[in-house]
Design a protein around this motif. Structure first.
Motif, PDB file in Angstrom:
ATOM      1  N   UNK A   1       0.821  -1.215   0.000  1.00 29.58           N
ATOM      2  CA  UNK A   1       0.000   0.000   0.000  1.00 29.58           C
ATOM      3  C   UNK A   1       0.858   1.270   0.000  1.00 29.58           C
ATOM      4  N   UNK A   2       1.907   1.371   0.834  1.00 29.60           N
ATOM      5  CA  UNK A   2       2.741   2.581   0.785  1.00 29.60           C
ATOM      6  C   UNK A   2       3.412   2.785  -0.577  1.00 29.60           C
ATOM      7  N   UNK A   3       3.793   1.688  -1.228  1.00 33.44           N
ATOM      8  CA  UNK A   3       4.405   1.797  -2.558  1.00 33.44           C
ATOM      9  C   UNK A   3       3.366   2.277  -3.566  1.00 33.44           C
ATOM     10  N   UNK A   4       2.131   1.784  -3.407  1.00 32.11           N
ATOM     11  CA  UNK A   4       1.047   2.260  -4.270  1.00 32.11           C
ATOM     12  C   UNK A   4       0.862   3.761  -4.099  1.00 32.11           C
ATOM     13  N   UNK A   5       0.956   4.264  -2.875  1.00 26.02           N
ATOM     14  CA  UNK A   5       0.832   5.702  -2.642  1.00 26.02           C
ATOM     15  C   UNK A   5       1.902   6.469  -3.402  1.00 26.02           C
ATOM     16  N   UNK A   6       3.128   5.957  -3.377  1.00 21.66           N
ATOM     17  CA  UNK A   6       4.213   6.624  -4.110  1.00 21.66           C
ATOM     18  C   UNK A   6       3.928   6.651  -5.608  1.00 21.66           C
ATOM     19  N   UNK A   7       3.433   5.527  -6.129  1.00 22.56           N
ATOM     20  CA  UNK A   7       3.151   5.447  -7.566  1.00 22.56           C
ATOM     21  C   UNK A   7       2.006   6.387  -7.953  1.00 22.56           C
ATOM     22  N   UNK A   8       0.990   6.457  -7.110  1.00 16.24           N
ATOM     23  CA  UNK A   8      -0.122   7.363  -7.384  1.00 16.24           C
ATOM     24  C   UNK A   8       0.328   8.821  -7.337  1.00 16.24           C
ATOM     25  N   UNK A   9       1.152   9.137  -6.352  1.00 14.00           N
ATOM     26  CA  UNK A   9       1.641  10.509  -6.230  1.00 14.00           C
ATOM     27  C   UNK A   9       2.503  10.888  -7.422  1.00 14.00           C
ATOM     28  N   UNK A  10       3.328   9.962  -7.863  1.00 13.62           N
ATOM     29  CA  UNK A  10       4.165  10.213  -9.034  1.00 13.62           C
ATOM     30  C   UNK A  10       3.308  10.420 -10.285  1.00 13.62           C
ATOM     31  N   UNK A  11       2.154   9.762 -10.314  1.00 14.60           N
ATOM     32  CA  UNK A  11       1.254   9.895 -11.454  1.00 14.60           C
ATOM     33  C   UNK A  11       0.422  11.173 -11.402  1.00 14.60           C
ATOM     34  N   UNK A  12       0.563  11.954 -10.342  1.00 17.42           N
ATOM     35  CA  UNK A  12      -0.137  13.219 -10.242  1.00 17.42           C
ATOM     36  C   UNK A  12      -1.234  13.270  -9.202  1.00 17.42           C
TER      37      UNK A  12
ATOM     38  N   UNK B   1      -4.505   7.116   3.386  1.00 17.21           N
ATOM     39  CA  UNK B   1      -5.115   5.801   3.612  1.00 17.21           C
ATOM     40  C   UNK B   1      -4.168   4.696   3.184  1.00 17.21           C
ATOM     41  N   UNK B   2      -3.392   4.934   2.138  1.00 19.77           N
ATOM     42  CA  UNK B   2      -2.400   3.954   1.683  1.00 19.77           C
ATOM     43  C   UNK B   2      -1.207   3.878   2.629  1.00 19.77           C
ATOM     44  N   UNK B   3      -0.750   5.020   3.103  1.00 16.93           N
ATOM     45  CA  UNK B   3       0.522   5.066   3.837  1.00 16.93           C
ATOM     46  C   UNK B   3       0.373   4.776   5.329  1.00 16.93           C
ATOM     47  N   UNK B   4      -0.684   5.265   5.927  1.00 14.42           N
ATOM     48  CA  UNK B   4      -0.794   5.121   7.384  1.00 14.42           C
ATOM     49  C   UNK B   4      -2.080   4.445   7.830  1.00 14.42           C
ATOM     50  N   UNK B   5      -2.953   4.099   6.895  1.00 16.96           N
ATOM     51  CA  UNK B   5      -4.224   3.499   7.266  1.00 16.96           C
ATOM     52  C   UNK B   5      -4.120   2.015   7.562  1.00 16.96           C
ATOM     53  N   UNK B   6      -5.184   1.481   8.112  1.00 19.93           N
ATOM     54  CA  UNK B   6      -5.292   0.047   8.379  1.00 19.93           C
ATOM     55  C   UNK B   6      -5.686  -0.653   7.075  1.00 19.93           C
TER      56      UNK B   6
ATOM     57  N   UNK C   1      -7.099  -3.366   6.486  1.00 21.34           N
ATOM     58  CA  UNK C   1      -8.390  -4.056   6.505  1.00 21.34           C
ATOM     59  C   UNK C   1      -9.575  -3.095   6.533  1.00 21.34           C
ATOM     60  N   UNK C   2      -9.315  -1.810   6.766  1.00 25.29           N
ATOM     61  CA  UNK C   2     -10.411  -0.835   6.770  1.00 25.29           C
ATOM     62  C   UNK C   2     -10.126   0.260   5.739  1.00 25.29           C
ATOM     63  N   UNK C   3      -9.105   1.051   5.967  1.00 23.46           N
ATOM     64  CA  UNK C   3      -8.755   2.109   5.020  1.00 23.46           C
ATOM     65  C   UNK C   3      -8.381   1.524   3.657  1.00 23.46           C
ATOM     66  N   UNK C   4      -7.734   0.362   3.678  1.00 24.03           N
ATOM     67  CA  UNK C   4      -7.367  -0.271   2.420  1.00 24.03           C
ATOM     68  C   UNK C   4      -8.571  -0.657   1.586  1.00 24.03           C
ATOM     69  N   UNK C   5      -9.654  -1.053   2.255  1.00 22.50           N
ATOM     70  CA  UNK C   5     -10.888  -1.378   1.539  1.00 22.50           C
ATOM     71  C   UNK C   5     -11.400  -0.144   0.808  1.00 22.50           C
ATOM     72  N   UNK C   6     -11.353   0.999   1.471  1.00 24.04           N
ATOM     73  CA  UNK C   6     -11.800   2.240   0.839  1.00 24.04           C
ATOM     74  C   UNK C   6     -10.925   2.579  -0.355  1.00 24.04           C
ATOM     75  N   UNK C   7      -9.622   2.421  -0.239  1.00 22.94           N
ATOM     76  CA  UNK C   7      -8.700   2.702  -1.342  1.00 22.94           C
ATOM     77  C   UNK C   7      -9.073   1.875  -2.571  1.00 22.94           C
ATOM     78  N   UNK C   8      -9.228   0.582  -2.385  1.00 23.07           N
ATOM     79  CA  UNK C   8      -9.552  -0.290  -3.514  1.00 23.07           C
ATOM     80  C   UNK C   8     -10.930   0.028  -4.089  1.00 23.07           C
ATOM     81  N   UNK C   9     -11.815   0.463  -3.217  1.00 18.34           N
ATOM     82  CA  UNK C   9     -13.165   0.782  -3.683  1.00 18.34           C
ATOM     83  C   UNK C   9     -13.153   2.014  -4.576  1.00 18.34           C
ATOM     84  N   UNK C  10     -12.479   3.077  -4.148  1.00 15.56           N
ATOM     85  CA  UNK C  10     -12.480   4.305  -4.948  1.00 15.56           C
ATOM     86  C   UNK C  10     -11.619   4.153  -6.192  1.00 15.56           C
ATOM     87  N   UNK C  11     -10.710   3.182  -6.186  1.00 14.44           N
ATOM     88  CA  UNK C  11      -9.931   2.906  -7.392  1.00 14.44           C
ATOM     89  C   UNK C  11     -10.687   1.990  -8.354  1.00 14.44           C
TER      90      UNK C  11
END
Length: 279
Positions: free
Chosen positions: A235-246, A255-260, A262-272
């Motif tokens: 998840x933290x690596x995904x945050x870096x890739x997303x940030x690099x993409x703008x 949510x990627x870098x400091x979230x849980x 099992x909870x915040x990660x679910x939201x990340x995948x949902x909005x993606x």
């Protein structure tokens, strides 16, 4: 050689605490742990030092509910609603100092009750307070902690010398009750964060498509790896890739870098757009 950090009396108790978010939708932002600046502002308002055990707890966990019972509200030095330490302390002090003696609880010492700092409560009508004039540990600036039952404030219950003593005592009582009922002893002391402060801001779908297409689909491939192969440690690596993409979505990146996962990660995948459900 660097000096080894000396253990403090409350470390052993706080290390047993397990943060367990309330049953919730993962798209909400919860209060962050408290900062030293905010605690310094609280001290200035109260005109007394806060105990080191309380300072340590709030910086580590923030406001919330400890041991399934003790509600530790926000400080009240920011715009944090009506439920906060400053408001509760002001209301309780006024209730005792401004009430006529005949309307006080039996044996109540109005002057003593009017100097306490009311830092917590529970769902059984009890309030928790420390006495800033009853120092138990000068080095940590600790004060004696009391439990006050509604309409029985004239008979305060001594709950220890630090916030950790209070939490440990309440937890021990719960464990005894569970074991007496034949249940299994809990593995740790539960802590539930305070009520959410706002809903997370979702990124636009077109933005997500653009981020996914950047750099040969680097962010998309990482997200797919998390979704379909359980690689939640990326998840933290995904945050870096997303940030690099703008990506500039603070909620998504945090949510990627400091979230849980099992909870915040679910939201990340949902909005993606990688899992279905409320977006």
């Amino acid at each position: 050689m660097a000096k080894r950090k000396q253990a403090r009396p409350w470390d052993a108790v706080f290390d047993q605490i397990q943060v367990r978010p309330r049953p919730r939708l993962p798209e909400y932002v919860y209060p962050a742990p408290v900062t030293d600046v905010e605690l310094d502002e609280l001290e200035a308002h109260l005109k007394c030092r806060v105990p080191e055990s309380y300072r340590t707890f709030m910086k580590r966990f923030g406001p919330g509910e400890a041991a399934d019972l003790i509600r530790l509200p926000p400080l009240g030095v920011r715009d944090e609603g009506d439920q906060n330490l400053i408001a509760e302390t002001s209301a309780c002090r006024g209730k005792f100092l401004n009430r006529r003696p005949e309307y006080l609880p039996p044996n109540a010492n109005a002057a003593w009750l009017g100097r306490l700092v009311y830092f917590g409560s529970d769902f059984c009508g009890r309030t928790y307070a420390w006495d800033p004039k009853d120092v138990t540990h000068k080095r940590g600036n600790e004060y004696r902690v009391y439990c006050l039952r509604r309409m029985e404030e004239g008979d305060p219950e001594d709950r220890g010398e630090t916030l950790a003593d209070l939490i440990q005592g309440v937890w021990a009582e719960q464990v005894r009750g569970i074991e007496e009922d034949g249940g299994e002893k809990p593995t740790g002391i539960d802590f539930k964060p305070w009520n959410p402060v706002r809903e997370k801001v979702k990124p636009d779908r077109d933005d997500v498509k653009r981020w996914f297409a950047f750099n040969n689909n680097a962010a998309r491939d990482l997200a797919f790896s998390i979704r379909y192969h359980g690689a939640t440690d990326t998840f933290p690596i995904l945050a870096d890739a997303l940030e690099e993409a703008g990506c500039t979505s603070a909620d998504l990146l945090n949510s990627c870098r400091t979230g849980d996962p099992t909870t915040d990660g679910v939201w990340v995948l949902r909005v993606l757009g990688l899992i279905f459900g409320r977006r």
